[in-house]
Write an enzyme that holds these catalytic residues in place. Structure first.
Site, PDB file in Angstrom:
ATOM      1  CB  SER A  15      47.978  35.187  31.934  1.00  0.00           C
ATOM      2  OG  SER A  15      48.609  34.723  33.111  1.00  0.00           O
TER       3      SER A  15
ATOM      4  CE  LYS B 126      45.529  33.961  35.849  1.00  0.00           C
ATOM      5  NZ  LYS B 126      45.926  34.125  34.440  1.00  0.00           N
TER       6      LYS B 126
END
Length: 231
Positions: free
Chosen positions: A64, A112
């Site tokens: 990701s 993230k």
């Protein structure tokens, strides 16, 4: 003659330990083993406190955060250093920071990038139901660098700062990318040197960062309030 007798006696009367005694010899090493165990018990709390309050080393898994972390050019997962002291000490989390945080849906640790902070307006991506979101006070908006392989704020919305665990500060593996984490920048082009896969990866990372920044604006009401306060 006497010399021969001595030699014969030394060969035929060598000292040998009984098996029962020889089996007990390792017990003579027990003090050193206890000493080692004492050292471990002495330093273990300090090591635990250091990793809990200052810095910790973790392996980043998944795709990701490509191409910043675990790019396709790397066969192994990235090993990085996370800075917990920055978060614990209350220093502000800024846009562009990569953080580890608790997933509010699945209750697991994820990594993230911070896209927006409190007071920012974000143009969201699917599957978020609203086209725009105002990040509330004490929250941040996080996304993965690879938008098609990430579970982020576009799924669970703004994240409370209390869920942030640490800030990524350094890559220690693989060795060809070792060093502090730097913001994406336009790769340098040198005359006569062909553009390789790394050059194109850096350019793609810069373009993605530029598009992310274009989706974030400051709340106009907050801008007007700050301008009135500055007058």
């Amino acid at each position: 003659m006497i010399a021969r007798l001595r030699y014969h006696f030394s060969r035929t009367h060598r000292l040998t330990l009984p098996r029962s005694y020889a089996s007990d010899v390792p017990s003579l090493k027990r003090p050193s083993m206890l000493k080692r165990a004492f050292h471990v018990l002495y330093w273990l709390p300090l090591a635990t406190a250091f990793t809990h309050y200052f810095y910790t080393i973790k392996t980043v898994r998944g795709r990701s955060m490509q191409p910043t972390l675990n790019p396709d050019t790397s066969a192994l997962d990235d090993i990085v250093v996370f800075d917990r002291f920055t978060v614990i000490s209350g220093r502000p989390i800024e846009k562009g920071d990569i953080v580890s945080l608790r997933d509010p849906i699945h209750d697991k640790m994820i990594v993230k990038r911070v896209i927006a902070i409190s007071g920012d307006v974000v143009k969201t991506l699917p599957p978020y139901p609203a086209a725009e979101v105002l990040v509330p006070e004490g929250h941040i908006w996080v996304e993965g660098d690879e938008p098609f392989r990430t579970l982020d704020s576009n799924k669970f919305g703004p994240v409370p700062l209390a869920l942030v665990d640490a800030k990524l500060s350094y890559i220690i593996w693989p060795l060809d990318r070792i060093g502090p984490l730097r913001p994406p920048a336009i790769p340098v082009t040198t005359m006569g040197i062909p553009r390789n896969s790394q050059w194109h990866s850096e350019l793609a990372a810069f373009e993605r960062a530029r598009k992310r920044q274009a989706r974030v604006t400051k709340n106009q009401n907050l801008v007007n309030y700050e301008e009135r306060g500055a007058v």
